[in-house]
Design a protein around this motif. Structure first.
Motif, PDB file in Angstrom:
ATOM      1  N   PHE A  16      58.748 -23.699  19.633  1.00  0.00           N
ATOM      2  CA  PHE A  16      60.041 -24.126  19.145  1.00  0.00           C
ATOM      3  C   PHE A  16      60.897 -23.121  18.812  1.00  0.00           C
ATOM      4  O   PHE A  16      62.171 -23.360  19.088  1.00  0.00           O
ATOM      5  N   LYS A  17      60.768 -22.124  18.386  1.00  0.00           N
ATOM      6  CA  LYS A  17      61.260 -20.915  18.038  1.00  0.00           C
ATOM      7  C   LYS A  17      62.219 -20.605  19.312  1.00  0.00           C
ATOM      8  O   LYS A  17      63.415 -20.291  19.330  1.00  0.00           O
ATOM      9  N   GLU A  18      61.360 -20.260  20.401  1.00  0.00           N
ATOM     10  CA  GLU A  18      61.837 -19.831  21.510  1.00  0.00           C
ATOM     11  C   GLU A  18      62.993 -20.802  22.273  1.00  0.00           C
ATOM     12  O   GLU A  18      63.820 -20.645  22.999  1.00  0.00           O
ATOM     13  N   ILE A  19      62.702 -22.225  22.182  1.00  0.00           N
ATOM     14  CA  ILE A  19      63.372 -23.223  22.835  1.00  0.00           C
ATOM     15  C   ILE A  19      64.764 -22.983  22.068  1.00  0.00           C
ATOM     16  O   ILE A  19      65.603 -23.122  22.823  1.00  0.00           O
ATOM     17  N   ILE A  20      64.833 -23.062  20.835  1.00  0.00           N
ATOM     18  CA  ILE A  20      65.942 -23.239  19.974  1.00  0.00           C
ATOM     19  C   ILE A  20      66.754 -21.714  20.210  1.00  0.00           C
ATOM     20  O   ILE A  20      68.084 -21.785  20.330  1.00  0.00           O
ATOM     21  N   ARG A  21      66.270 -20.721  20.474  1.00  0.00           N
ATOM     22  CA  ARG A  21      66.621 -19.624  20.884  1.00  0.00           C
ATOM     23  C   ARG A  21      67.321 -19.527  22.166  1.00  0.00           C
ATOM     24  O   ARG A  21      68.857 -19.056  22.343  1.00  0.00           O
ATOM     25  N   TRP A  22      66.775 -20.055  23.110  1.00  0.00           N
ATOM     26  CA  TRP A  22      67.500 -20.103  24.475  1.00  0.00           C
ATOM     27  C   TRP A  22      68.642 -21.368  24.625  1.00  0.00           C
ATOM     28  O   TRP A  22      69.423 -21.224  25.150  1.00  0.00           O
ATOM     29  N   MET A  23      68.389 -22.276  23.507  1.00  0.00           N
ATOM     30  CA  MET A  23      69.395 -23.354  23.454  1.00  0.00           C
ATOM     31  C   MET A  23      70.855 -22.810  23.007  1.00  0.00           C
ATOM     32  O   MET A  23      71.908 -23.027  23.336  1.00  0.00           O
ATOM     33  N   LEU A  24      70.498 -21.906  21.974  1.00  0.00           N
ATOM     34  CA  LEU A  24      71.795 -21.074  21.311  1.00  0.00           C
ATOM     35  C   LEU A  24      72.148 -20.197  22.266  1.00  0.00           C
ATOM     36  O   LEU A  24      73.617 -20.356  22.471  1.00  0.00           O
ATOM     37  N   ILE A  25      71.676 -19.715  23.241  1.00  0.00           N
ATOM     38  CA  ILE A  25      72.103 -18.733  24.160  1.00  0.00           C
ATOM     39  C   ILE A  25      72.830 -19.539  25.188  1.00  0.00           C
ATOM     40  O   ILE A  25      74.227 -19.382  25.526  1.00  0.00           O
ATOM     41  N   ALA A  26      72.354 -20.678  25.694  1.00  0.00           N
ATOM     42  CA  ALA A  26      72.953 -21.604  26.714  1.00  0.00           C
ATOM     43  C   ALA A  26      74.309 -21.984  25.848  1.00  0.00           C
ATOM     44  O   ALA A  26      75.332 -22.191  26.607  1.00  0.00           O
ATOM     45  N   TYR A  27      74.346 -22.679  24.791  1.00  0.00           N
ATOM     46  CA  TYR A  27      75.438 -23.162  23.896  1.00  0.00           C
ATOM     47  C   TYR A  27      76.536 -22.089  24.161  1.00  0.00           C
ATOM     48  O   TYR A  27      77.716 -22.419  24.232  1.00  0.00           O
ATOM     49  N   ASN A  28      76.332 -20.732  23.559  1.00  0.00           N
ATOM     50  CA  ASN A  28      77.308 -19.831  23.396  1.00  0.00           C
ATOM     51  C   ASN A  28      77.752 -19.411  24.798  1.00  0.00           C
ATOM     52  O   ASN A  28      79.147 -19.233  24.984  1.00  0.00           O
ATOM     53  N   ILE A  29      77.004 -19.477  26.077  1.00  0.00           N
ATOM     54  CA  ILE A  29      77.426 -19.155  27.313  1.00  0.00           C
ATOM     55  C   ILE A  29      78.594 -20.474  27.652  1.00  0.00           C
ATOM     56  O   ILE A  29      79.409 -20.040  28.369  1.00  0.00           O
ATOM     57  N   GLY A  30      77.960 -21.677  27.235  1.00  0.00           N
ATOM     58  CA  GLY A  30      78.668 -22.732  27.915  1.00  0.00           C
ATOM     59  C   GLY A  30      80.069 -22.629  27.288  1.00  0.00           C
ATOM     60  O   GLY A  30      81.079 -23.026  27.937  1.00  0.00           O
ATOM     61  N   THR A  31      80.212 -22.298  25.979  1.00  0.00           N
ATOM     62  CA  THR A  31      81.466 -22.268  25.177  1.00  0.00           C
ATOM     63  C   THR A  31      82.232 -21.222  25.709  1.00  0.00           C
ATOM     64  O   THR A  31      83.463 -21.481  25.747  1.00  0.00           O
ATOM     65  N   ALA A  32      81.408 -20.096  25.802  1.00  0.00           N
ATOM     66  CA  ALA A  32      82.460 -19.071  26.438  1.00  0.00           C
ATOM     67  C   ALA A  32      83.026 -19.360  27.774  1.00  0.00           C
ATOM     68  O   ALA A  32      84.188 -18.923  28.079  1.00  0.00           O
ATOM     69  N   VAL A  33      82.291 -20.074  28.586  1.00  0.00           N
ATOM     70  CA  VAL A  33      82.786 -20.523  29.821  1.00  0.00           C
ATOM     71  C   VAL A  33      83.893 -21.549  29.789  1.00  0.00           C
ATOM     72  O   VAL A  33      85.135 -21.303  30.345  1.00  0.00           O
ATOM     73  N   GLY A  34      83.744 -22.317  28.899  1.00  0.00           N
ATOM     74  CA  GLY A  34      85.171 -23.328  28.481  1.00  0.00           C
ATOM     75  C   GLY A  34      86.358 -22.593  28.206  1.00  0.00           C
ATOM     76  O   GLY A  34      87.241 -22.995  28.323  1.00  0.00           O
TER      77      GLY A  34
END
Length: 405
Positions: free
Chosen positions: A79-97
């Motif tokens: 679960f730690k790795e899942i949330i870490r990658w989700m945070l990365i995906a969220y940051n990248i998605g927001t940067a794309v925005g």
């Protein structure tokens, strides 16, 4: 963050929460009507305060200082790795925005820009130029503290832009004919397939849980009760800004509100918006860098086995530049393929904000109860169930956003 008062902490949390999401709020008023969006703002605001309270309880009981540490303690490494990658995906998605927003802001100015730079013929060219000349170089800075001097300017520009939107409703560029009032086109309840976008957009706009740990440690007297007051005040301020910008931005352009409210204004005719949008472009560029640097450092933490913050990482310069360029390049490619700003906001809100801000805090609270660390009291059991449902609905709406728009 220096030790601050409760009001100062609440305002700091509000100004850092109110970002590009404010530009998408008027479009939700258009698609859902005023009353439904107001209900969504209230519901998401209430559960945001509750989720922050659950995170602070984890901090107090476990001594953890981040999502990853709480996940590791309560849920395990997976679960730690899942949330870490989700945070990365969220940051990248927001940067794309943010890259998409730059393209949409300057597209109306292309006739003027082409007089000096004929190559600028589409919004894609604007995005590429802004990325290459500003975003990419700034994202290669090794530490986020190098940008603190510009952060205040970015926050101020956001509030200036919001104020201009409200002001232009009361002082329109063109007087409204007496026989037709704007208010007659305002819808308070509206149901369509696009109405489903409201919840993920509002979820994205209230996403502030990752700031909780820094804000809490910066309080003069860090307690669960004091942080609850901070969270409540912050949510009220944020809701007020979103409500004002959303309603007046919608009322000024009903029934043709675009996904990014700034594209409803013509800066070539309205010089007030020309100045405001140029200032806001500073906000977008700085925000892009501020959100991409922690994402880059999360990758370094996984690659080098660090567990501390990015300010303390000792990373070779060549590694820093390579990862920064690759991350920025990936963001640019996604931005060029994205159908629009509203799509990105809704997608990130549905898949990431719903999970990070509601499902995970509820899961943390349940684990504290199951492990006997902090048994449920009062409303908490029902709040956990409600947040599970809230997060699940938001996540499922992500598939509608992905395939339905």
């Amino acid at each position: 963050m220096s030790h601050v008062s409760l009001l100062g902490a609440a305002l700091s949390m509000s100004v850092t929460t109110i970002g590009a999401g404010v530009l998408a709020i008027p479009a939700t008023f258009e698609s859902d009507g005023v009353a439904l969006v107001a209900l969504a703002l209230i519901a998401v605001g209430v559960f945001t305060v509750i989720s922050i309270d659950f995170l602070i309880l984890c901090v107090i009981k476990l001594g953890a200082k981040s999502y990853e540490e709480i996940s590791d303690e309560l849920l395990g490494r997976i679960f730690k790795e899942i949330i870490r990658w989700m945070l990365i995906a969220y940051n990248i998605g927001t940067a794309v925005g943010y890259i998409v927003v730059i393209g949409e802001i300057f597209t109306p100015m292309l006739p003027v820009i082409q007089m000096y730079v004929p190559w600028f013929s589409t919004s894609s060219h604007v995005m590429i130029a802004s990325w290459a000349l500003i975003m990419l170089p700034l994202s290669c800075f090794p530490k986020v503290s190098h940008l603190h001097a510009t952060s205040f300017l970015a926050i101020a520009a956001t509030f200036i832009m919001s104020s201009i939107i409200v002001y232009r409703y009361f002082v329109p560029l063109r007087p409204i004919p007496a026989e037709r009032g704007v208010d007659e086109d305002i819808k308070y309840f509206r149901f369509s397939y696009r109405s489903l976008l409201a919840l993920p957009v509002v979820m994205f706009s209230f996403d502030c849980q990752s700031l909780v740990f820094q804000v809490y440690t910066g309080l003069k007297v860090p307690t669960r009760y004091s942080m609850a007051k901070v969270a409540t005040t912050s949510v009220l301020v944020t809701s007020l800004i979103y409500g004002l910008v959303g309603f007046f931005g919608y009322a000024s352009h009903t029934p043709h509100v675009h996904g990014n409210i700034l594209t409803n204004y013509n800066p070539l005719r309205d010089h007030l918006f020309a100045v405001g949008e140029i200032l806001y472009s500073i906000t977008v560029n700085v925000a892009y860098v501020l959100i991409l640097i922690p994402c880059r450092d999360a990758i370094f933490q996984m690659a080098y086995g660090f567990s501390h913050t990015h300010e303390s990482l000792d990373i070779p310069n060549h590694s820093n530049i390579i990862v920064s360029v690759l991350l920025s390049l990936a963001c640019l490619c996604f931005a060029l393929m994205a159908p629009g700003f509203l799509f990105i906001v809704a997608l990130m809100g549905a898949f990431c904000s719903s999970t990070l801000c509601f499902t995970y805090p509820a899961l943390f609270r349940q684990r504290l109860h199951v492990l006997g660390i902090a048994p449920y009291v009062g409303y908490e059991r029902y709040a956990v169930l409600a947040m599970y449902g809230f997060g699940f609905v938001g996540f499922m709406l992500g598939f509608f956003v992905l395939f339905g728009l």
